[in-house]
Enzyme design. Structure first.
Site, PDB file in Angstrom:
ATOM      1  N   ASP A  98       0.802  -1.222   0.000  1.00 42.18           N
ATOM      2  CA  ASP A  98       0.000   0.000   0.000  1.00 42.18           C
ATOM      3  C   ASP A  98       0.838   1.277   0.000  1.00 42.18           C
ATOM      4  OD1 ASP A  98      -2.167  -1.664   0.175  1.00 42.18           O
ATOM      5  OD2 ASP A  98      -2.983  -0.778   2.013  1.00 42.18           O
ATOM      6  N   HIS A 243       3.664  -2.423   3.155  1.00 49.79           N
ATOM      7  CA  HIS A 243       3.698  -1.074   2.599  1.00 49.79           C
ATOM      8  C   HIS A 243       5.012  -0.836   1.851  1.00 49.79           C
ATOM      9  CE1 HIS A 243       0.674  -0.821   5.794  1.00 49.79           C
ATOM     10  NE2 HIS A 243       0.151   0.186   5.122  1.00 49.79           N
TER      11      HIS A 243
END
Length: 278
Positions: A98, A243
């Protein structure tokens, strides 16, 4: 507001959004290549019992054969909870990243995935994608799936419908221009879903995707801790959240280099959702 200030604001918002995210991702759904979602039991954490499987034979395959369909695809149904799992034969898992793309960390993650012939999902923010379009083009070239993670990573539950639409549409426009196709998947920032997000996502031909295993790498807990969360949570159907932006992601980069070959050696097949004709 600078990007560093924005990232600090995101960390502050995250603490308040945990409860909302948990409520929004309470359902466990499985997504098959042809069938619709069906309720399933949550996966058990840790190694699976039984005889070890051979290492995955998966190798990178480009996204090809998705020409214009003869008939228009049916509108997506509006869901009330996001997908948490994927289905497939044997030990099928999915890796997702992400908040990027970030030129400091995303290229290293892409390099590791390419080294092992694995595809993943990247849920990108428009404000990052617009300045790093070459990384979206690389994701397309290497067969990864790019999803919509809004423009500025806001808490959607504090926004009106028009604001949410703008965040989603602007990001989809950038993805289409750089990646070559509009996104078919959407992930709410902080996992905080609301009715408007589900409705607007369906209107834009995007399915909602959450996760099963959270590495908590955004807290920078240490490389070993991130590796442990992935290995302990590995199971058929698991969707792993990591992430590639939003702060210092050097631990995430190092962790992937360690746990990815171990997952493959354990027989896991790292996959991405099939692309729909639209």
């Amino acid at each position: 507001m600078t990007k560093d200030q924005l990232l600090t604001r995101r960390r502050a918002l995250l603490a308040g959004a945990v409860a909302l995210g948990a409520a929004g991702t309470a359902g466990a759904l499985t997504l098959g290549p042809e069938d619709g979602p069906a309720p399933v039991a949550a996966p058990a954490a840790g190694a699976q019992a039984g005889r070890p499987l051979k290492p995955s034979a998966y190798r990178l395959q480009p996204l090809t054969g998705y020409g214009t369909p003869r008939t228009r695809a049916a509108p997506l149904a509006v869901r009330h909870e996001p997908f948490l799992r994927v289905s497939g034969r044997g030990r099928t898992m999915m890796l997702t990243f992400d908040d990027g793309p970030d030129p400091r960390y995303t290229p290293h993650i892409l390099d590791t995935l390419a080294e092992h012939g694995v595809r993943a999902m990247f849920f990108v923010c428009g404000e990052m994608a617009v300045d790093n379009k070459e990384l979206l083009a690389r994701m397309s070239d290497e067969g990864h799936v790019v999803g919509n993670h809004t423009w500025t990573h806001p808490l959607l539950t504090q926004m009106n419908r028009g604001q949410i639409r703008s965040e989603m549409e602007r990001t989809s426009d950038v993805i289409e221009g750089a990646y070559g196709a509009r996104p078919q998947w959407f992930r709410a920032p902080y996992g905080a879903w609301n009715r408007a997000a589900f409705q607007l996502g369906a209107e834009m031909n995007m399915e909602p995707m959450a996760w099963t295993v959270d590495t908590l790498d955004w807290t920078t807990p240490g490389t070993r801790s991130i590796i442990g969360r992935v290995e302990d949570g590995a199971a058929p159907g698991v969707v792993v959240l990591s992430h590639d932006a939003g702060g210092d992601r050097s631990q995430s980069v190092r962790a992937l280099r360690s746990y990815l070959p171990e997952l493959l050696d354990a027989g896991y097949h790292l996959t991405v959702p099939p692309r729909r004709l639209a």
